[in-house]
Design a protein around this motif. Structure first.
Motif, PDB file in Angstrom:
ATOM      1  N   VAL A   1      -0.960   2.206   0.839  1.00  0.00           N
ATOM      2  CA  VAL A   1      -1.146   3.129  -0.068  1.00  0.00           C
ATOM      3  C   VAL A   1      -0.210   3.143  -1.469  1.00  0.00           C
ATOM      4  O   VAL A   1      -0.775   2.983  -2.536  1.00  0.00           O
ATOM      5  N   LYS A   2       1.218   3.271  -1.180  1.00  0.00           N
ATOM      6  CA  LYS A   2       2.170   3.238  -1.972  1.00  0.00           C
ATOM      7  C   LYS A   2       2.002   1.808  -2.806  1.00  0.00           C
ATOM      8  O   LYS A   2       2.334   1.886  -3.983  1.00  0.00           O
ATOM      9  N   LEU A   3       1.865   0.715  -1.982  1.00  0.00           N
ATOM     10  CA  LEU A   3       1.814  -0.549  -2.829  1.00  0.00           C
ATOM     11  C   LEU A   3       0.832  -0.690  -3.772  1.00  0.00           C
ATOM     12  O   LEU A   3       0.904  -1.298  -4.843  1.00  0.00           O
ATOM     13  N   ARG A   4      -0.185  -0.208  -3.437  1.00  0.00           N
ATOM     14  CA  ARG A   4      -1.611  -0.221  -4.181  1.00  0.00           C
ATOM     15  C   ARG A   4      -1.146   0.509  -5.777  1.00  0.00           C
ATOM     16  O   ARG A   4      -2.053   0.159  -6.729  1.00  0.00           O
ATOM     17  N   GLN A   5      -0.367   1.535  -5.611  1.00  0.00           N
ATOM     18  CA  GLN A   5      -0.371   2.422  -6.957  1.00  0.00           C
ATOM     19  C   GLN A   5       0.534   1.515  -7.572  1.00  0.00           C
ATOM     20  O   GLN A   5       0.665   1.915  -8.865  1.00  0.00           O
ATOM     21  N   ILE A   6       1.508   0.889  -7.109  1.00  0.00           N
ATOM     22  CA  ILE A   6       2.242   0.008  -8.174  1.00  0.00           C
ATOM     23  C   ILE A   6       1.664  -1.256  -8.604  1.00  0.00           C
ATOM     24  O   ILE A   6       2.097  -1.958  -9.534  1.00  0.00           O
ATOM     25  N   ALA A   7       0.902  -1.834  -7.794  1.00  0.00           N
ATOM     26  CA  ALA A   7       0.091  -3.192  -8.023  1.00  0.00           C
ATOM     27  C   ALA A   7      -1.391  -2.885  -7.830  1.00  0.00           C
ATOM     28  O   ALA A   7      -1.999  -3.489  -6.530  1.00  0.00           O
ATOM     29  N   PRO A   8      -2.006  -2.112  -8.720  1.00  0.00           N
ATOM     30  CA  PRO A   8      -3.273  -1.515  -8.650  1.00  0.00           C
ATOM     31  C   PRO A   8      -4.380  -2.700  -8.849  1.00  0.00           C
ATOM     32  O   PRO A   8      -5.807  -2.900  -8.357  1.00  0.00           O
TER      33      PRO A   8
END
Length: 261
Positions: free
Chosen positions: A179-186
């Motif tokens: 989830v955190k990764l998708r926030q920075i690389a959406p």
């Protein structure tokens, strides 16, 4: 002569094993005995809205408890064809000791194109309930396609014993990291890189190590994403006291931003 391609061999006669998302969808359960209780629990675990049709006197203690607690909606009578008139019904589960009545309900469901499962009658089932192991977000189902439910339970228990005791917690951590990764690389085009990096992360740490990752650890780990690298656990823990540890190895300048900023 051309070489024969090495593709998987087709094994017919199986079922399509899928995870059916029934959150907030209506499930009609006909019957209130032991089998119905198991079906109801499966559906409640999946956050479905369950309606039980059965005379109050025929509810077993577990189903009666679900009714008393307001976990399910109860209709205190035998099934009636009009129960299927609700167009919001996503599936029907029948668990009554009346083969003729069960077959009648099955046929009514077919007429209305409602997926149905008739307990202990594989030929009258659009889907089967397997034996399920649950550990938080981890779910493992063993199915014998209706041929050997008891054997499925034995196999499920065997598999469960081979799993790490903290598998569920580790998966929860991975989920939070995704989830955190998708926030920075959406962006959609980031997908392949996200998947490749998450694979590296999953292979870099053990189950126990994954469980021990804190929010701070995950944020520090994400700083390595732009470079495609994954630090050792010792290196990651070292950043708890000094976030600048490994700074020179993290960024290659291609993104033009700092994830940790």
């Amino acid at each position: 002569m051309a070489e024969k391609p090495e593709f998987p061999v087709v094994q017919g006669g199986g079922s399509l094993i899928i995870a059916w998302q029934i959150r907030d969808k209506k499930v009609l359960v006909v019957g209130g005995g032991e089998v119905a209780a198991g079906r109801i629990l499966h559906c409640l675990n999946a956050d479905a809205r369950v309606t039980v049709v059965s005379p109050l006197a025929r509810l077993n203690p577990e189903v009666a408890y679900r009714v008393a607690q307001g976990q399910v909606t109860h209709i205190d009578r035998n099934f009636q064809p009009s129960d299927l008139d609700d167009s919001s019904i996503a599936m029907v589960l029948v668990a009554v000791d009346d083969p003729a009545a069960s077959t009648t309900i099955w046929k009514l469901c077919k007429e209305r194109r409602i997926p149905a499962n008739i307990a202990d009658v594989p030929s009258e089932c659009d889907f089967y309930f397997g034996s399920v192991h649950r550990d938080g977000p981890l779910q493992i189902m063993v199915s014998t396609n209706g041929k050997g439910p008891r054997l499925a339970a034995m196999i499920r228990r065997f598999i469960a014993k081979q799993l790490p005791s903290d598998a569920g917690r580790a998966i929860e951590t991975i989920g939070q990291l995704r989830v955190k990764l998708r926030q920075i690389a959406p962006r959609q085009e980031d997908g392949p890189k996200r998947m490749a990096w998450m694979t590296k992360v999953s292979e870099a740490y053990s189950w126990d190590e994954m469980c021990d990752l804190s929010e701070e650890d995950m944020d520090n780990l994400l700083r390595y994403y732009p470079s495609g690298k994954v630090p050792s656990l010792d290196g990651l823990k070292g950043m708890r006291a000094n976030p600048e540890v490994g700074q020179l190895d993290v960024f290659d300048g291609s993104f033009g931003f700092s994830v940790g900023a």
